[in-house]
Each structure stands twice: as C-alpha cells, then as structure tokens.
Design a protein around this motif. Structure first.
Motif, short mmCIF file in Angstrom:
data_model
loop_
_atom_site.label_atom_id
_atom_site.label_comp_id
_atom_site.label_asym_id
_atom_site.label_seq_id
_atom_site.Cartn_x
_atom_site.Cartn_y
_atom_site.Cartn_z
N PHE A 160 -9.19 -8.59 1.61
CA PHE A 160 -10.50 -7.97 1.41
C PHE A 160 -11.32 -8.01 2.69
O PHE A 160 -11.46 -9.06 3.32
CB PHE A 160 -11.29 -8.73 0.34
N GLY A 161 -11.91 -6.87 3.05
CA GLY A 161 -12.93 -6.86 4.08
C GLY A 161 -14.29 -7.22 3.48
O GLY A 161 -14.40 -7.52 2.29
N GLN A 162 -15.31 -7.17 4.30
CA GLN A 162 -16.65 -7.50 3.81
C GLN A 162 -17.37 -6.25 3.33
O GLN A 162 -17.46 -6.00 2.14
CB GLN A 162 -17.46 -8.20 4.90
N ASN A 163 -17.85 -5.44 4.24
CA ASN A 163 -18.59 -4.24 3.85
C ASN A 163 -17.96 -2.95 4.34
O ASN A 163 -18.37 -1.87 3.92
CB ASN A 163 -20.03 -4.31 4.38
N THR A 164 -16.98 -3.04 5.23
CA THR A 164 -16.49 -1.85 5.89
C THR A 164 -15.02 -1.58 5.63
O THR A 164 -14.65 -0.57 5.04
CB THR A 164 -16.73 -1.94 7.41
N TRP A 165 -14.11 -2.50 6.07
CA TRP A 165 -12.69 -2.22 6.03
C TRP A 165 -11.90 -3.28 5.28
O TRP A 165 -11.99 -4.47 5.59
CB TRP A 165 -12.12 -2.12 7.45
N ASP A 166 -11.11 -2.85 4.30
CA ASP A 166 -10.04 -3.67 3.75
C ASP A 166 -8.79 -3.43 4.60
O ASP A 166 -8.66 -2.39 5.24
CB ASP A 166 -9.74 -3.30 2.30
N GLU A 167 -7.84 -4.39 4.55
CA GLU A 167 -6.75 -4.35 5.51
C GLU A 167 -5.38 -4.59 4.88
O GLU A 167 -5.24 -5.36 3.92
CB GLU A 167 -6.95 -5.44 6.58
N LEU A 168 -4.35 -3.95 5.47
CA LEU A 168 -2.96 -4.32 5.29
C LEU A 168 -2.46 -4.78 6.64
O LEU A 168 -2.49 -4.01 7.62
CB LEU A 168 -2.12 -3.15 4.78
N ASP B 44 -4.71 -6.20 15.03
CA ASP B 44 -5.28 -5.11 14.25
C ASP B 44 -4.43 -4.83 13.01
O ASP B 44 -3.21 -5.02 13.02
CB ASP B 44 -5.35 -3.83 15.09
N PRO B 45 -5.06 -4.37 11.92
CA PRO B 45 -4.28 -4.02 10.72
C PRO B 45 -3.41 -2.81 10.95
O PRO B 45 -3.70 -1.95 11.80
CB PRO B 45 -5.36 -3.75 9.67
N VAL B 46 -2.34 -2.70 10.17
CA VAL B 46 -1.47 -1.53 10.20
C VAL B 46 -2.11 -0.39 9.41
O VAL B 46 -1.89 0.78 9.72
CB VAL B 46 -0.09 -1.89 9.63
N ALA B 47 -2.91 -0.72 8.41
CA ALA B 47 -3.66 0.29 7.66
C ALA B 47 -4.98 -0.32 7.23
O ALA B 47 -5.09 -1.55 7.07
CB ALA B 47 -2.87 0.78 6.45
N GLN B 48 -5.99 0.53 7.06
CA GLN B 48 -7.30 0.05 6.61
C GLN B 48 -7.92 1.09 5.70
O GLN B 48 -7.59 2.27 5.75
CB GLN B 48 -8.21 -0.23 7.82
N TRP B 49 -8.82 0.60 4.84
CA TRP B 49 -9.48 1.44 3.84
C TRP B 49 -10.94 1.04 3.72
O TRP B 49 -11.29 -0.15 3.90
CB TRP B 49 -8.85 1.25 2.45
N ARG B 50 -11.77 1.98 3.34
CA ARG B 50 -13.13 1.64 2.92
C ARG B 50 -13.05 0.73 1.71
O ARG B 50 -12.19 0.90 0.84
CB ARG B 50 -13.92 2.90 2.59
N THR B 51 -13.96 -0.23 1.63
CA THR B 51 -13.89 -1.19 0.53
C THR B 51 -14.06 -0.53 -0.83
O THR B 51 -13.55 -1.03 -1.83
CB THR B 51 -14.95 -2.29 0.73
N SER B 52 -14.76 0.59 -0.89
CA SER B 52 -14.93 1.30 -2.16
C SER B 52 -13.63 1.96 -2.62
O SER B 52 -13.48 2.29 -3.80
CB SER B 52 -16.02 2.36 -2.03
N GLU B 53 -12.68 2.15 -1.70
CA GLU B 53 -11.43 2.82 -2.03
C GLU B 53 -10.30 1.85 -2.34
O GLU B 53 -9.24 2.27 -2.81
CB GLU B 53 -11.00 3.72 -0.86
#
Length: 380
Positions: free
Chosen positions: A253-261, A286-295
């Motif tokens: 889990f990220g905080q407010n911006t990016w979740d990570e793989l 760096d993560p291999v993939a990232q997402w907005r926390t809402s997604e």
C-alpha cells in the motif's frame, strides 16, 4: 455494492453438493468472462527478456463459480494437500476448513491469543509438514505461530507455538501475509504500523519483508547477519508470490499517491517514507508497476499464466501484470471492476486456476447477502 447482473452459464455446469453436518455458502455454477481494462494511470518500465516465456499482452478472467459464501472478515487462505482450503477470519479469530469441491465449511476453532483491532487480528496462513502457520496480532505485538494439524476430517488445531515474535503492531499497517518460498524458507510481509521511521530501521521488524527458517531463525544467506530482515523500506506489504523462475514479488500500500508491485531482492531498500512509487532516487528500488491508491489498495497476489494477479481492496478489481523475466511485458489490466466488491486474497492452485476471496465484511465494505465469498477463477 455492485453485483453482476449478466451471467453466462458454463456448458456442463457442476452442481455443488453439501457435506452432511456442514454448512456451505450457497455456491454458484455460473460464470462471467471479462476482457481487460487498462487505465492510463498505470505505469512502469517496458519489457525485457527472461527465462520464462512472456504471456500474451491481453489476458482474460472467467468467474467459474462461487465455492462458498457467508464468511466473516476472511483474510488468509492456504491450500491443503488434496485441494481443500483453510481460511482465517481476521475479527472472529477462527480458522475454517473449506471443501475444495463442494464448498462445505468445517470450523476448526478459535486461535488463542489473537487480539483483533483495526487492521489487526488473525491474518495470513501457510501450511507445511502437518502444521498450520498463522500471522496474528497479539496483545503486545504481531507474531507468527504454528499449530499441528493432521488434515483429517475430524482433526482440530493444536495449541499455537511461537515461531517469531516482536513484529510491531498498530491499528493500521500490520502487514500480515506469510508464504513458503521455493527455497523452503518462510517469508512474511510486515507494515510500519503508521510509525514511518520503522521502515528504514533495519533493527525493527516493521516495514519489511522477512525471511526465516520454519522454526523462525534467520534463514541461511540472509543479507544482514543474524537478522530475519530480507528487504526494507516498505510501508505495508500484504502480497507475496514467486514467479516461474523463483523471483519474489510483493504488493504494498502507498499513502496517498502510488500503490506498488515490487520485485524483491535481498538487502534492497524500497524507499518508504523517502519515496512513494517510481521516484528514481539513488539507493532506492523503484516499483515494477504502480497504481493510484483509488484503483488498487492491494492485498494478496498470486502468479499464474506468466503474470502476477493482484487483489484490490479500495479499487474493487483484480489486476493482471504480465511479466517477462524481471520486468513487465505489457500494461497492467483490470478485471472484475466493482462486480464483487473489495478483493482481499488471491491464491494460485495450478494451471489457469485461482481462488479469489472477497472482503466486504472487513468494516470498510458494504456487505450484501452472502458476503464474503471464495470465487473460482480461470485466467489466461
């Protein structure tokens, strides 16, 4: 909560039979096939060569049915030899055996010493050599215990034996996923409990991926002598999986911006709280993939058909990340968006089959009749 209203029936649908004396969750034999959806905010690097063949750029997911329902705050999921499942209830502190064919439920009892609260409670499960391992929140800490379990129809869990204690606990960010790797060692994803400095403190077990022997000792070859810490700089790791070449992947889990793989390596620093998402900072991975926390807001992950499959809680969708070696081979794809609510745990069970656990009864969802469920998926 949204539910699918159009269901395609599978040819030769299998009827689910209830075992005598056990309750089942009203399993369904219908199926729903989805094609991917790729939002523009998903980002990571392009593909590279690897020893495993790259999967197709576009994937598919078929919901082949519901194994069981009526689960309360399900969290951990582990497969027994023979195909039955064990599922933990975070808040009720119980472990239940699920018949892998019929969905019939057999309660195995309450695990002593669990103190639920917030995101803590009875969390991840793993099975090895006649023992059930559990990550749980106790009065003073998070810890890993193991219990003897023969696996027979009338067997019950033995008393918990501590494996590793002293993992920091909090109302949030308790981590909780455990799994045995291809090297036979036990891995655990932990959280920094909201105290961000723990993630960079290699003396703390918070905000880490841990690697240990089945007895809880530092595993041979760990990067820091005498320590179970394998990697650090994590915020809240709840997903662990290995690809076909034995590489370890983790979702957090990220905080407010990016979740990570992340692709996890021994001794590497994943940046939290100095970096969130792809920061390009020296000394941080760096993560291999990232997402907005809402997604996303990711919890469990699994590897199947050349891709990582990641369950999203807040995002209420299943993500597919195709891999080529140590990198991505295509854009992440979203499936099941909004159709089954919050998604907690995904478990590969061989070939193209996955189990998927919903999480509407975790106090943050909108439970409907029958929640929560274990779904049968076919993926490609």
């Amino acid at each position: 909560m949204k539910r699918p209203v159009v269901v395609k029936a599978l040819g030769g649908a299998v009827a689910l039979v209830l075992a005598a004396g056990c309750s089942s969750g009203g399993a369904s034999s219908g199926s729903t096939e989805e094609r991917p959806r790729t939002p523009p905010s998903a980002s990571a690097s392009a593909s590279s060569s690897g020893t495993a063949a790259a999967p197709p750029a576009a994937g598919r997911v078929t919901v082949a049915g519901t194994l069981t329902e009526g689960l309360k705050s399900p969290w951990g999921l582990a497969e027994l030899p023979g195909g039955d499942l064990l599922v933990s209830s975070r808040d009720e502190r119980t472990i239940t055996r699920i018949d892998g064919r019929t969905g019939a439920k057999t309660p195995l009892g309450e695990v002593p010493g669990v103190v639920p609260g917030g995101e803590g409670g009875l969390l991840g499960l793993a099975v090895r050599d006649g023992r059930v391992y559990a990550y749980l929140t106790a009065a003073s800490d998070n810890r890993i215990v193991r219990m003897r379990y023969g696996g027979g129809a009338d067997d019950r869990l033995g008393p918990p034996e501590p494996v590793l204690t002293g993992i920091p606990k909090g109302f949030t960010h308790n981590g909780g996923r455990i799994a045995f790797g291809p090297d036979g060692m036990l891995y655990a994803g932990t959280g920094e409990t909201g105290e961000t400095g723990l993630a960079q403190d290699r003396e703390s077990l918070g905000g880490k991926v841990l690697r240990m022997t089945p007895e809880g000792r530092p595993a041979p070859g760990n990067p820091f002598p005498g320590s179970v810490v394998y990697s650090y700089g994590h915020r809240n790791v709840q997903g662990l999986a290995w690809d076909a070449d034995g590489r370890l992947w983790a979702a957090e889990f990220g905080q407010n911006t990016w979740d990570e793989l992340n692709l996890v390596g021994a001794g590497k620093n994943y940046g939290w709280p100095e970096a969130e998402g792809k920061a390009g900072k020296r000394g941080f991975e760096d993560p291999v993939a990232q997402w907005r926390t809402s997604e996303a807001s990711p919890s469990g992950i699994a590897y199947a058909r050349g891709a990582i499959w990641m369950a999203g809680l807040r995002g209420e969708r299943l993500w597919r990340v195709p891999l080529s070696g140590a990198e991505r081979s295509g854009e992440p794809e979203a499936f099941l968006e909004g159709g089954h609510g919050r998604l907690r745990t995904v478990l590969a069970t061989g070939g193209d089959r996955l189990w998927l656990v919903t999480s509407e009864t975790d106090t943050r969802g909108t439970p409907g009749p029958g929640d929560d469920r274990i779904l049968r998926l076919r993926v490609g």
